[in-house]
Structures are given as structure tokens and as C-alpha cells.
Write an enzyme that holds these catalytic residues in place. Structure first.
Site, PDB file in Angstrom:
ATOM      1  N   ASP A 121      61.331  17.556  70.662  1.00 21.13           N
ATOM      2  CA  ASP A 121      61.138  16.785  71.884  1.00 21.13           C
ATOM      3  C   ASP A 121      59.745  16.177  71.827  1.00 21.13           C
ATOM      4  OD1 ASP A 121      60.751  15.761  74.402  1.00 21.13           O
ATOM      5  OD2 ASP A 121      61.479  17.538  75.477  1.00 21.13           O
ATOM      6  N   SER A 158      58.572  -3.888  69.133  1.00 23.26           N
ATOM      7  CA  SER A 158      59.610  -4.695  69.758  1.00 23.26           C
ATOM      8  C   SER A 158      59.052  -6.087  70.029  1.00 23.26           C
ATOM      9  CB  SER A 158      60.054  -4.049  71.087  1.00 23.26           C
ATOM     10  OG  SER A 158      60.835  -4.934  71.874  1.00 23.26           O
ATOM     11  N   TYR A 209      58.888  -1.427  80.239  1.00 21.66           N
ATOM     12  CA  TYR A 209      59.132  -1.193  78.812  1.00 21.66           C
ATOM     13  C   TYR A 209      58.231  -2.092  77.974  1.00 21.66           C
ATOM     14  CZ  TYR A 209      61.571  -1.425  74.308  1.00 21.66           C
ATOM     15  OH  TYR A 209      61.879  -1.415  72.965  1.00 21.66           O
ATOM     16  N   LYS A 258      55.316  -1.358  74.979  1.00 17.64           N
ATOM     17  CA  LYS A 258      55.332  -1.940  73.650  1.00 17.64           C
ATOM     18  C   LYS A 258      54.117  -2.827  73.389  1.00 17.64           C
ATOM     19  CE  LYS A 258      58.976  -0.002  71.944  1.00 17.64           C
ATOM     20  NZ  LYS A 258      58.865   0.888  70.763  1.00 17.64           N
TER      21      LYS A 258
END
Length: 317
Positions: free
Chosen positions: A126, A207, A222, A226
Site C-alpha cells: 500500500d 500524464s 488530478y 500530475k
């Protein structure tokens, strides 16, 4: 091998004939055109040529052959891009440790890699728990002697508005997409320093959202995570150069839409993931694995800083 031969110097009907030089035989002479029959390339000659190419690549510090027998760690290896990269590196002769939270999925990837002749080990991990990351790197140290290639692939996406989004979703994206990447990178560099080893290579799977904000309203959080990866990539490159460790490379690969489970595992409200992939041009995980292999294959004098990959025919996402 056949040739068109003119009997009178002119290419007029009836003045030419086809002659098979391979079959031509002259009494008392045999075949006067031995060069017309090329010597088949033997398997030994082909193997020798391949070996020479590999030696040349090694001498120039390029090609995947120089990583054979080295160790790689891939985060988020249970599916999608991580699984594709882990199996690709194993197939290229690296010893690979794949990390993920879903042990049963990791074991499926491990089985596939071994069926293909690669060496892939997996650990349940994790990434939001630093102790899990430290345990993974200790395992790599104990069993591999350390890590030479780090692929920071794990990522989370939640479609969440900045005006009323859930704090827990924001926190999870920052913990996995940014903080875990930093912890893994730190432990990788510490391991190289303890071993006094250069070169090494870190590849962040970033990304296009790390370069611009996608049009989807709920993608800003998000994209922020990135954009942090973009800053961390350049920041680490400068740090390594200034501290005399330029032999350790850091690269980023920034793909657009890739058909993986990331939209299913996240909180996508605006559309079902199947609808997204059916209506938008997209890439496959293997395409990103190709890019990782390219980044690792360039000569040592070259550092690929960032590769932006977009699906052919993409209208915008």
C-alpha cells in the site's frame, strides 16, 4: 534467379528469352554464374551478427542489453501500464519486483511473466503507507542487492470538483501520485548511494494532465498532482547534476488516454469508462511499455526528459 537476355541486342518481341542462371549449365564448365546463387545465411552467422550488434550497443552504452541481469522495481504492477511494463522488463532480462495492493492480480502478472521466460517477483504494498514502501525496498536489497531501474507508475484518478470535492479523495491522489513517488525515489537514490552505483534510471509515468488541464471539469485536482510530477522530474534532474550524480537519469512519460482500469477504480461521475473508451481515441498499456523501453535504450550520453504520447486521431480530452 532469372535474367532477361536479348538475343540481338534489342528488346523486340521474339528477341528475348528468360534464362534461369541458377540452373544454367555449360558442358565442361558447369554454372558460369556461381554468384547467381547467394549463399544462405546460416543460423551461426545470424547469431554472430546479433552478438556483434549487442557488443556495439554495449560499447556505446545503449540498448536494453546493458540492463540484462539488473533489477527493476515497478509500482502499480497489478494491471494496466504497470503490468505491461513489468512483464516487458522481465522479458528483456531484468529481475523485476512488482508492487501493488491486489495480491491476486499481481500473482496473475507474475505467472504471465514467468511463462514468457522472465523473472518477476511481486509484493503486496500500500503506497500510502511509508512502512510498506520501506519494506519493499528492503526486500529488493536483500534479494536483488538493490534496484537499478525505478518505474514510478502507480496513480489514482478521481473526478472531483474543487468547489465541493471530498477531502479524502484529494488526499489519496496526492499520497499516491506525489508523496509515494517521492518516497520511492528517495529510497531508490539512497540505495544507489549505499552501493556507490551509477548509472541508474528513474522513470515517472506522468500524464498529459501534467502539462495542461484536461477539459473534464472534475480533472483539475488530478492534473494538479500530475503537474507536481512534472516539477519533480525537472527538480530532481537539476539536483542530480549539481550533486555530481548525473549518471543517474530521471525521465517522465506523459500519456494521454490509455485503456486501463484507472477510470473504473476512481470515482468517475460523468460517464461509464466503457463509454469513454468507445467514444475517444485511446492507447493501450503496451504502447507505454514501448516508450519505457525506448527511454531505457538510448545511449548513456542521452537523457530523455519527457515523452508526451497522444492517441492518433485524438480530438481533445
Amino acid at each position: 534467379m532469372s535474367y532477361l537476355i536479348s538475343m540481338n541486342g534489342k528488346l523486340n518481341p521474339g528477341s528475348v528469352t528468360w534464362v534461369d542462371l541458377n540452373a544454367l549449365q555449360v558442358p565442361g564448365v558447369g554454372n558460369p554464374f556461381p554468384s547467381a546463387s547467394p549463399t544462405p545465411r546460416t543460423a551461426a552467422a545470424a547469431a554472430s551478427s546479433a552478438a556483434l550488434r549487442q557488443e556495439a550497443q554495449l560499447a556505446e552504452g545503449r540498448g536494453m542489453e546493458r540492463w540484462r541481469g539488473k533489477a527493476a522495481l515497478v509500482t502499480g504492477a497489478s494491471a494496466g501500464i504497470g503490468a505491461a511494463v513489468a512483464t516487458r522488463l522481465a522479458a528483456r532480462g531484468l529481475r523485476v519486483l512488482g508492487l501493488g495492493r491486489r495480491l491476486h492480480k499481481l500473482q496473475e502478472v507474475e505467472k504471465l511473466a514467468r511463462e514468457q521466460g522472465g523473472e518477476l517477483h511481486v509484493l503486496e504494498c500500500d503506497l500510502t503507507k511509508e512502512e510498506d514502501i520501506l519494506r519493499a525496498f528492503q526486500w529488493a536489497s536483500d534479494n536483488f542487492g538493490g534496484i537499478d531501474v525505478l518505474i514510478n507508475n502507480a496513480g489514482l484518478f478521481y473526478e472531483t470538483l474543487l468547489s465541493d470535492g471530498a477531502t479524502d479523495e484529494w488526499r489519496q491522489m496526492l499520497e499516491v501520485n506525489v508523496l509515494a513517488l517521492k518516497v520511492c525515489t528517495r529510497e531508490f537514490l539512497r540505495g544507489l548511494q549505499r552501493r556507490s552505483t551509477q548509472p541508474g534510471h528513474i522513470v515517472h509515468i506522468n500524464s498529459v494532465g501534467g502539462h495542461w488541464v484536461p477539459s473534464l471539469p472534475g480533472a483539475a485536482a488530478y492534473a494538479a498532482s500530475k503537474h507536481a510530477v512534472t516539477a519533480l522530474t525537472e527538480g530532481l534532474r537539476r539536483e542530480l547534476v549539481k550533486t555530481g550524480r548525473a549518471g543517474i537519469k530521471v525521465s517522465a512519460i506523459s500519456p494521454g488516454l490509455v485503456k486501463t482500469e484507472i477510470l473504473d477504480r476512481g470515482n468517475l461521475h460523468s460517464a461509464a469508462s466503457d463509454t469513454v473508451f468507445a467514444s475517444h481515441a485511446h492507447m493501450l498499456p503496451e504502447d507505454i511499455a514501448d516508450a519505457v523501453e525506448y527511454v531505457l535504450s538510448v545511449p548513456e550520453r542521452v537523457q530523455i526528459h519527457d515523452i508526451i504520447l497522444r492517441p492518433a486521431g485524438e480530438e481533445g480530452f
